[in-house]
Design a protein around this motif. Sequence first.
Motif, PDB file in Angstrom:
ATOM      1  N   PHE A 117     -25.481 -35.990  19.522  1.00 22.40           N
ATOM      2  CA  PHE A 117     -26.452 -35.514  18.529  1.00 22.40           C
ATOM      3  C   PHE A 117     -27.552 -34.691  19.197  1.00 22.40           C
ATOM      4  O   PHE A 117     -27.864 -33.571  18.768  1.00 22.40           O
ATOM      5  CB  PHE A 117     -27.034 -36.729  17.818  1.00 22.40           C
ATOM      6  N   TYR A 118     -28.139 -35.216  20.259  1.00 24.41           N
ATOM      7  CA  TYR A 118     -29.188 -34.511  20.991  1.00 24.41           C
ATOM      8  C   TYR A 118     -28.645 -33.229  21.632  1.00 24.41           C
ATOM      9  O   TYR A 118     -29.287 -32.171  21.596  1.00 24.41           O
ATOM     10  CB  TYR A 118     -29.778 -35.415  22.072  1.00 24.41           C
ATOM     11  N   LYS A 119     -27.474 -33.336  22.231  1.00 26.82           N
ATOM     12  CA  LYS A 119     -26.877 -32.181  22.908  1.00 26.82           C
ATOM     13  C   LYS A 119     -26.659 -31.021  21.946  1.00 26.82           C
ATOM     14  O   LYS A 119     -26.894 -29.855  22.299  1.00 26.82           O
ATOM     15  CB  LYS A 119     -25.549 -32.593  23.547  1.00 26.82           C
ATOM     16  N   PHE A 120     -26.251 -31.332  20.720  1.00 27.00           N
ATOM     17  CA  PHE A 120     -26.000 -30.294  19.727  1.00 27.00           C
ATOM     18  C   PHE A 120     -27.260 -29.483  19.449  1.00 27.00           C
ATOM     19  O   PHE A 120     -27.234 -28.246  19.468  1.00 27.00           O
ATOM     20  CB  PHE A 120     -25.491 -30.933  18.429  1.00 27.00           C
ATOM     21  N   PHE A 121     -28.376 -30.159  19.197  1.00 24.38           N
ATOM     22  CA  PHE A 121     -29.614 -29.447  18.851  1.00 24.38           C
ATOM     23  C   PHE A 121     -30.283 -28.822  20.083  1.00 24.38           C
ATOM     24  O   PHE A 121     -30.965 -27.795  19.967  1.00 24.38           O
ATOM     25  CB  PHE A 121     -30.577 -30.390  18.127  1.00 24.38           C
ATOM     26  N   TYR A 122     -30.074 -29.416  21.250  1.00 22.58           N
ATOM     27  CA  TYR A 122     -30.621 -28.831  22.482  1.00 22.58           C
ATOM     28  C   TYR A 122     -29.919 -27.513  22.794  1.00 22.58           C
ATOM     29  O   TYR A 122     -30.568 -26.533  23.176  1.00 22.58           O
ATOM     30  CB  TYR A 122     -30.450 -29.813  23.634  1.00 22.58           C
ATOM     31  N   ARG A 123     -28.592 -27.474  22.630  1.00 28.20           N
ATOM     32  CA  ARG A 123     -27.836 -26.249  22.887  1.00 28.20           C
ATOM     33  C   ARG A 123     -28.198 -25.155  21.886  1.00 28.20           C
ATOM     34  O   ARG A 123     -28.135 -23.966  22.204  1.00 28.20           O
ATOM     35  CB  ARG A 123     -26.333 -26.533  22.832  1.00 28.20           C
ATOM     36  N   LYS A 124     -28.599 -25.547  20.677  1.00 27.91           N
ATOM     37  CA  LYS A 124     -29.032 -24.570  19.676  1.00 27.91           C
ATOM     38  C   LYS A 124     -30.490 -24.152  19.882  1.00 27.91           C
ATOM     39  O   LYS A 124     -31.016 -23.327  19.135  1.00 27.91           O
ATOM     40  CB  LYS A 124     -28.844 -25.145  18.267  1.00 27.91           C
ATOM     41  N   GLN A 125     -31.128 -24.775  20.896  1.00 30.64           N
ATOM     42  CA  GLN A 125     -32.501 -24.444  21.288  1.00 30.64           C
ATOM     43  C   GLN A 125     -33.517 -24.707  20.169  1.00 30.64           C
ATOM     44  O   GLN A 125     -34.492 -23.965  20.011  1.00 30.64           O
ATOM     45  CB  GLN A 125     -32.592 -22.983  21.754  1.00 30.64           C
ATOM     46  N   VAL A 126     -33.274 -25.771  19.412  1.00 33.70           N
ATOM     47  CA  VAL A 126     -34.246 -26.137  18.378  1.00 33.70           C
ATOM     48  C   VAL A 126     -35.066 -27.365  18.794  1.00 33.70           C
ATOM     49  O   VAL A 126     -36.029 -27.723  18.110  1.00 33.70           O
ATOM     50  CB  VAL A 126     -33.548 -26.398  17.024  1.00 33.70           C
ATOM     51  N   ILE A 127     -34.663 -28.030  19.891  1.00 28.83           N
ATOM     52  CA  ILE A 127     -35.510 -29.049  20.511  1.00 28.83           C
ATOM     53  C   ILE A 127     -35.704 -28.676  21.974  1.00 28.83           C
ATOM     54  O   ILE A 127     -34.861 -27.985  22.561  1.00 28.83           O
ATOM     55  CB  ILE A 127     -34.914 -30.473  20.387  1.00 28.83           C
ATOM     56  N   LYS A 128     -36.812 -29.108  22.545  1.00 23.12           N
ATOM     57  CA  LYS A 128     -37.169 -28.698  23.905  1.00 23.12           C
ATOM     58  C   LYS A 128     -36.481 -29.534  24.974  1.00 23.12           C
ATOM     59  O   LYS A 128     -36.216 -29.031  26.079  1.00 23.12           O
ATOM     60  CB  LYS A 128     -38.686 -28.789  24.079  1.00 23.12           C
ATOM     61  N   ASN A 129     -36.216 -30.800  24.664  1.00 22.75           N
ATOM     62  CA  ASN A 129     -35.694 -31.711  25.685  1.00 22.75           C
ATOM     63  C   ASN A 129     -34.451 -32.446  25.198  1.00 22.75           C
ATOM     64  O   ASN A 129     -34.394 -32.888  24.049  1.00 22.75           O
ATOM     65  CB  ASN A 129     -36.755 -32.747  26.062  1.00 22.75           C
TER      66      ASN A 129
END
Length: 350
Positions: A122-134
């Motif tokens: 879940f975290y990896k998906f949004f991190y790769r989309k650059q919508v979360i910083k960490n």
Amino acid sequence: MQQPTYDEQITMKNEMKLRELCAGLPAFCKEFFRGIEPTTSSRTRIAYAYDLKIFFHFLQEKYPDIEESDLKNWPVTVLDKVTLTQLEEYLDYLRLYEDAENKVHTNEERGRMRKTASIRTFYKFFYRKQVIKNNTASLLNLPKKHEHAIVRLEIDEIAKLLDAVEEGDNLTKSQKKYHNKTKIRDLAILTLLLGTGIRVSECVGIDISNLDFETNGMKIHRKGGADVILYFGEEVREALLDYLEEREKIIPKEGSENALFLSMQKRRISVRAVENLVKKYARPVTPLKTITPHKLRSTYGTQLYQETGDIYLVADVLGHKDVNTTRKHYAAMEDQRRRMAAGKIQLREK
């Protein structure tokens, strides 16, 4: 209009369930499920949804001030507010927790590992989309998994199990009432599971039109979505033909006309019903082992590996995508003698 196939019906049912679960999650979760749709099954997405439901319930319960708005309106940036320590607390929380309906749940190693993997994905998906910083979840250590011995049936136990189905010994009085009506069907199901290693979901999804007795082959719908043809031996063939004679006398309910295995209600038999019948017959035969349809699958895989020594064949027949997983699973069996070729495993002595 052509009636949807069993697998299409299951997919539609799962999609409706996913929508229901998403309605109770933050709106940004829908983007996650749309993003993973091409590479995951509907069943996998439902598992993710359940895991995310637990995760957000934990945040609401333990850290009510993490976000002021209603859960459905939480922004994706809330993920950046969750610290590594809080994620580690979540892993500990999974051991024993109450859900929103005050029902108590526990998770052993396997359950905690899966739920941890869900959060990391879940975290990896949004991190790769650059919508979360960490990508804080990437720092989580997966719970240690202890290896367990492969639970399977020995040759004599297989024979005893099939004999138990035919004779109905050790059944309760209520079970014996229905035994004569179901024993030919039950014998066909168990013989098929033991003689081909298919999954229980694949078994219940078989239609009569999927069988070809000219080649002793059958078409099944794999867990990953592919249709494949598997072959079976004479014992499976005989058990299926015996059952089909009984099956022809049954007028199935609407929607189950082409289903191979029917329940007492004349509808396509369910996964749960097959799981229950396996336990019913296996418990008296192997009281120290918990036998499920998956253990029958392990039994077939172990026999096939002992007979052929071909780990790639085992992986292919069982539908494993990662041959290394299969190799590890059956590594302990390498010193055992080979038995018979695929599709010709003898389940009982003649």
